[in-house]
Design a protein around this motif. Structure first.
Motif: not given
Length: 445
Positions: A314, A326, A332, A340, A344
């Motif tokens: 981010n 993300p 969310q 995300d 990740k």
């Protein structure tokens, strides 16, 4: 004894003198042996009595001549010396002297001190020797290339100060400073293609790996890390004071799934945001000129077409259309949360690469005194070694990821990865970047 192995006879007085000298040397060595047990003392007493009886024997002259010839043969190297077993730890008084040994314990010692096998070390010496070898002059004999390269590797791997490291290699501090600069330059010249953007078959392999993780035409992951340094004396120190209240320099690195480094940019002060580091890097200029993302076009949902991009955290703005970050935030939806998680997992190669790189070469994990003019080149040289070790199949010891703090508690080391991301979700500032992320999300649903 002459070159042909023929010995000259000695008279009785000379033989007795030689025997007396040999006896004195043996007794002196025995006296220096530390023995606390009663059995050891009895054994030494028996040996002294045996030597006295030999001196009083009628064939003492023949014995002295045999001892004399045996000592001469040992000094000429006729009889090879037995190497210590693997369970015997050598204590010769210096790291370099230990590395020069050739026995069963050498392999583990090389991995512990230089992070590589002896065979790989010899390959690096052969590749770099021409760049570090000095000429023989009337004033001095140059340090051997293998000792020069070993010291630089030991300095990077151990993180010790120049004062401590140079004493272990029998060189001065000023020579140690010059040695590190020479080896850095030699590595960058000898392995100039170790860090490069993937092309051909290598590029196809990387793209296929990221496609299997749900990110087609992804070339790698990007992030920044801090290199902690002492307070700089030849630059504005406030510029190097980062969020962790330490002095540091930033390094921007791009890696792929097999942890190899394909791009590195280092040198900006620790207080600088990683976006500014990106905008001033060669990576940004090459992408803007269309030199890097040249994969075959990939059609994604919503009519989005991509030829390449990178995965980031981010800390990178959506305004950069070729870095997929993300969604972040706390509000969310389920689809965004799953994306995300996928992102990740795919970007996990970044943390593993930093863990292997900085834990094997611990100088860049700790705060150390350095020259800001040579630090960027040294870090690039270590990234070069990182790729060389991966190509050679050198395994990583996971114990290097842990350390014992001042309180005796075992904890995981801090890799000092830069975290400039916002706490919540950002507003989109680039439609193209937002569409690429949404298209990659919907592709897996």
């Amino acid at each position: 004894m002459d070159a042909h192995g023929c010995g000259s006879f000695l008279d009785e007085e000379e033989m007795e003198a030689v025997a007396t000298a040999v006896t004195a040397v043996v007794l002196n060595n025995m006296n220096h042996m530390s023995s606390s047990s009663r059995g050891m003392r009895l054994q030494l007493r028996k040996r002294r009595l045996l030597l006295q009886r030999v001196m009083e024997a009628p064939d003492c002259v023949a014995t002295c001549q045999a001892v004399f010839q045996m000592c001469s043969a040992l000094s000429c190297g006729v009889f090879p010396r037995a190497t210590p077993r693997w369970w015997i730890k050598r204590r010769t008084g210096g790291t370099w002297e230990d590395l020069r040994q050739s026995d069963d314990a050498t392999a583990d010692y090389y991995r512990d001190k230089l992070r590589m096998s002896r065979a790989l070390f010899n390959q690096i010496v052969a590749a770099c020797a021409a760049h570090v070898e000095k000429k023989v002059t009337h004033y001095r004999t140059p340090i051997p290339p293998e000792q020069v390269i070993a010291f630089a590797l030991y300095r990077w791997a151990s993180g010790e100060t120049y004062e401590s490291g140079t004493s272990a290699f029998g060189i001065g501090r000023a020579i140690g400073l010059q040695v590190v600069r020479d080896v850095t330059s030699a590595l960058l010249k000898a392995y100039s293609d170790a860090i490069k953007w993937p092309v051909g078959r290598r590029r196809a392999q990387i793209l296929r790996g990221f496609r299997e993780k749900g990110f087609p035409n992804c070339f790698g992951a990007i992030d920044c890390t801090h290199i902690f340094i002492d307070k700089p004396s030849n630059a504005p120190s406030e510029n190097y004071y980062d969020k962790k209240q330490k002095f540091s320099v930033q390094a921007q690195v791009v890696v792929v799934l097999d942890l190899r480094v394909i791009d590195v940019h280092v040198g900006y002060p620790g207080s600088v945001h990683n976006v500014r580091v990106l905008y001033n890097s060669q990576l940004w200029r090459r992408v803007e000129q269309g030199e890097l993302f040249d994969a075959p076009s990939e059609n994604l949902p919503h009519g989005v077409v991509t030829r390449g991009y990178l995965l980031g955290d981010n800390g990178y703005p959506v305004a950069c259309p070729w870095i997929v970050q993300p969604y972040g935030g706390i509000n969310q939806g389920p689809d965004e949360e799953r994306f995300d998680t996928w992102q990740k997992v795919a970007r996990g190669c970044m943390e593993r690469a930093f863990g292997r790189l900085k834990c094997m070469w611990r100088l860049f994990l700790r705060t150390h005194k350095t020259n800001l003019n040579t630090l960027p080149q040294q870090f690039v040289a270590v990234c070069t070694l990182h790729n060389i070790l991966l190509d050679a199949g050198i395994e990583f010891d996971d114990n290097l990821l842990w350390e014992v703090d001042e309180d005796g508690v075992r904890r995981r080391v801090d890799l000092t990865i830069v975290d400039n991301g916002a706490g919540g979700r950002r507003e989109c500032t680039n439609v193209e970047g937002d569409l690429l992320r949404d298209a990659l999300r919907d592709r897996r649903l």
